[in-house]
Design an enzyme around this catalytic site. Structure first.
Site, mmCIF file in Angstrom:
data_model
loop_
_atom_site.group_PDB
_atom_site.id
_atom_site.type_symbol
_atom_site.label_atom_id
_atom_site.label_comp_id
_atom_site.label_asym_id
_atom_site.label_seq_id
_atom_site.Cartn_x
_atom_site.Cartn_y
_atom_site.Cartn_z
ATOM 1 C CD GLU A 3 -19.446 13.179 11.670
ATOM 2 O OE1 GLU A 3 -19.075 12.064 12.175
ATOM 3 O OE2 GLU A 3 -20.757 13.612 12.228
ATOM 4 C CG ASP A 36 -11.456 14.996 6.185
ATOM 5 O OD1 ASP A 36 -11.440 14.086 5.292
ATOM 6 O OD2 ASP A 36 -10.225 14.772 7.018
ATOM 7 C CB SER A 72 0.028 15.450 8.019
ATOM 8 O OG SER A 72 -1.294 14.780 7.646
ATOM 9 C CD GLU A 127 3.304 7.225 -3.915
ATOM 10 O OE1 GLU A 127 3.206 7.163 -2.917
ATOM 11 O OE2 GLU A 127 4.325 7.915 -4.479
ATOM 12 C CE LYS A 173 -4.660 9.842 3.075
ATOM 13 N NZ LYS A 173 -5.378 8.966 4.148
ATOM 14 C CD GLU A 213 -0.078 4.132 6.011
ATOM 15 O OE1 GLU A 213 -0.686 4.588 6.609
ATOM 16 O OE2 GLU A 213 0.778 4.951 5.852
ATOM 17 C CE LYS A 260 4.039 10.363 -1.950
ATOM 18 N NZ LYS A 260 4.720 9.334 -1.454
ATOM 19 C CB CYS A 313 -26.017 10.905 34.569
ATOM 20 S SG CYS A 313 -24.645 9.831 34.280
ATOM 21 C CB CYS A 343 -23.635 13.868 33.998
ATOM 22 S SG CYS A 343 -23.712 13.515 35.674
#
Length: 675
Positions: free
Chosen positions: A35, A37, A83, A108, A110, A171, A287, A405, A424
């Site tokens: 979502e 993305d 990123s 590679e 991820k 990572e 890459k 609420c 609310c």
């Protein structure tokens, strides 16, 4: 669609992307990766159709998120951590390969973990940091040193001697097998289990006690290099060979291939073997191998053009929907979520899933008691796709969205006609909203009050220690004794209480833009807050300006200007400012810190790598001096500052005949307004 509607659509989309990115990196995500993305791609598409919307502070130009509430100091990366852009189909992968030809590629896995940045000087580990926003992360050096895969000192070889400086990117992750054992141990100790290995790894890296970090059994794999001195590899593959020779682990699953067809074969292979690796993975990274070719392809503001991540379709399972509950957020938004029988999906056990809003529940047609299909999109957060209607036995019941609420009992309603989200409207006294706003203003993007987290905020509101955020800076030891979180069983102030009072004293003297952001004014994020603080110099001056004048501020515009003015139309909003002012909170810019407005009226683009400026610090230097820092080159651009590996922006600037500056000329421009 007229320009105002387009701008409004962009603002709402950008706000959603920023919010969910912040939750993903610093808190708990509330929507699926898929979502997010889609939101991100919608924003990119809107900016492609309307290039004037692609401003420098758009989420499409940013990396990660500013570190959230943390016990760790900030640390600036030597080179910015980027990123990755994503593709989701074989066709998109083929298009990327066609526009990125190379003699060889690396394929590679991820890794689904947390990015880390390691700096070695003369072979010795000196710092370790999280990615943060790509420029600044959290200093987690002590915790990194207890991860067995991260050596204190590199070991050189004749072929790969240890360089004077090298920045290693990698990572941190937890093996699924270790995750199950750690969770079993936690349950045995009466502690709640973790949701998934990534959250456990991320939380582990941010623990204050390195001995507790060691218990998480974390691992690390290196997958890139940043700044370096005395090390000049020809290819990414050569860099990995060196990293391995120095004693750092690299992925055993990486494969060097020489054709686009071979890349696609790797994509197809790992689609069927995604659970074969010793870590959880959510895609395949491709890459360009040759580093000179990488430099020629360059990068956007957030991602390299020489790499791409292929994300696999999410996996689906079925489970029983036990109940639907709702939560109330800082803005009053009421969000339903599913409570399910625990089920194992994509490497972890889940028992909750998002349902977004009441319209979504109705659209999906789910009933309490249904067997539902859930999808753990992007391997992170599950979502309910819909019911398996054939399995119904008649015992299922319809869920009703609450009329009132759950926190304060106020009747719920959409903020404006046609809104899917219901809220609310009791912003003034709803305990859930008050506690959420307190937690927000204590964040690092605002007052940075480390001792005020979710539990403390809720306690201060529920026990009546604070009526609302306006009372925050009037807190003293006597008032805090009415709290559970900040007192001992003997009724004395505990260490957290003392720390909170100290934090508040420091927070009074913060930057004006942080104060503006802490007010929770809709649409006013850090960029707009900085712009308002810089232009007007005081909150009172900004408050007295009319909408048209505020809208002329770079980085603001009409929607933010109207929201800013509307906020001050509410009596209790003004009371917050008045009480904070009386308590000594910063309400104006210190003129001694204000830079001379040497760049007023100038539009400047910075591209490539500068020696003495990160991309963000260059942008801040321009804005602080009254200039506009643009992310795109056009005929309206006054100067283009060019560093190393500048790429297409430099080319376009030369084609347009624009004035191009090197770093020395840029510094002269900042000082005098002339180059």
């Amino acid at each position: 669609m007229d320009p105002a509607d387009i701008q409004r659509q962009w603002s709402e989309l950008a706000q959603e992307v920023r919010k969910h990115r912040e939750l993903y990196y610093n808190q708990q995500p509330v929507i699926s990766d898929a979502e997010f993305d889609q939101l991100f791609r919608d924003l990119q598409k809107l900016e492609q159709e309307h290039p004037e919307l692609a401003v420098p502070d758009s989420p499409t130009q940013e990396v990660g998120a500013v570190p959230g509430d943390s016990a760790f100091a900030d640390i600036e990366h030597l080179e910015r951590m980027m990123s990755l852009d994503n593709v989701f189909s074989a066709e998109e992968m083929a298009e990327w390969l066609a526009r990125t030809p190379a003699a060889a590629y690396l394929a590679e896995l991820k890794i689904d973990g947390l990015s880390i940045d390691l700096v070695y000087r003369d072979g010795k580990l000196v710092t370790a940091a999280t990615r943060g926003d790509g420029r600044v992360g959290e200093d987690i050096t002590a915790n990194a040193k207890v991860i067995e895969d991260i050596p204190y000192e590199l070991t050189g070889t004749d072929e790969y001697p240890v360089p004077a400086l090298v920045e290693i990117r990698g990572e941190v992750y937890m093996k699924p097998s270790d995750f199950e054992e750690v969770n079993a141990q936690r349950v045995e100790e009466g502690k709640p289990p973790f949701a998934n290995p990534r959250n456990s790894a991320a939380g582990g890296l941010r623990m204050k006690d390195p001995e507790e970090v060691k218990k998480r059994r974390l691992h690390m794999i290196a997958h890139g290099i940043g700044a370096r001195e005395g090390f000049n590899p020809v290819s990414q593959h050569d860099a990995y060979q060196a990293i391995s020779a120095w004693g750092l682990p690299v992925s055993p699953y990486t494969k060097r291939v020489e054709t686009a067809k071979a890349v696609q074969e790797q994509v197809e292979y790992w689609a069927d073997h995604r659970h074969d690796a010793e870590f959880e993975m959510d895609g395949l990274v491709v890459k360009v191998d040759d580093l000179a070719s990488q430099r020629s392809y360059g990068a956007t503001s957030r991602a390299p053009r020489w790499a791409i991540a292929y994300k696999y379709p999410p996996e689906e399972v079925t489970t029983k929907l036990l109940n639907i509950e709702v939560g109330v957020g800082r803005t009053g938004r009421v969000t339903p979520f599913a409570i399910m029988e625990p089920v194992f999906v994509s490497g972890s056990t889940v028992s909750m899933a998002t349902l977004h809003n009441q319209s979504e529940v109705k659209r999906k047609g789910v009933l309490i008691g249904d067997t539902v299909t859930i999808r753990k999109a992007g391997e992170i957060i599950p979502e309910v796709l819909g019911p398996v209607a054939e399995l119904r036995d008649g015992s299922e019941t319809q869920w009703e969205f609450p009329e009132n609420c759950p926190s304060c009992g106020t009747k719920l309603a959409p903020q404006k006609e046609g809104d899917a989200d219901w809220r609310c409207p009791n912003q003034r006294t709803c305990p859930a909203q008050l506690a959420a706003r307190l937690e927000y203003l204590a964040g690092r993007g605002a007052f940075d009050i480390e001792a005020l987290g979710e539990k403390g905020a809720r306690d201060l509101i529920e026990r009546g220690v604070l009526e609302d955020e306006s009372d925050l800076f009037d807190l003293d030891e006597e008032k805090l004794l009415g709290s559970d979180v900040y007192t001992t069983k003997a009724g004395k102030l505990n260490a957290s209480g003392k720390k909170l009072l100290a934090n508040l004293e420091t927070a009074r003297h913060t930057d004006l833009w942080r104060v503006i952001r802490a007010l929770s004014i809709r649409h006013v994020g850090p960029t707009a807050a900085r712009a308002l603080a810089t232009r007007y110099g005081s909150l009172e001056s900004a408050r007295q300006a009319d909408v048209e004048d505020i809208a002329q501020t770079d980085g603001v515009g009409s929607i933010i200007a109207e929201s800013f003015k509307d906020w001050f139309e509410v009596d209790w909003h003004r009371s917050i400012v008045d009480k904070w002012t009386a308590a000594g909170v910063t309400m104006e810019v210190d003129e001694s810190d204000k830079a001379e407005q040497t760049l007023e009226g100038l539009t400047i683009v910075v591209t490539g790598t500068l020696e003495n400026f990160s991309r963000d610090s260059a942008k801040e230097a321009i804005i602080a001096r009254g200039g506009k820092a643009s992310g795109s080159v056009s005929k309206k651009t006054d100067y283009v500052v060019v560093g190393e590996n500048a790429g297409s922006k430099e080319t376009k600037a030369r084609e347009l005949g624009l004035r191009i500056l090197n770093e020395e000329e840029f510094q002269q421009l900042l000082e005098s307004g002339e180059a």
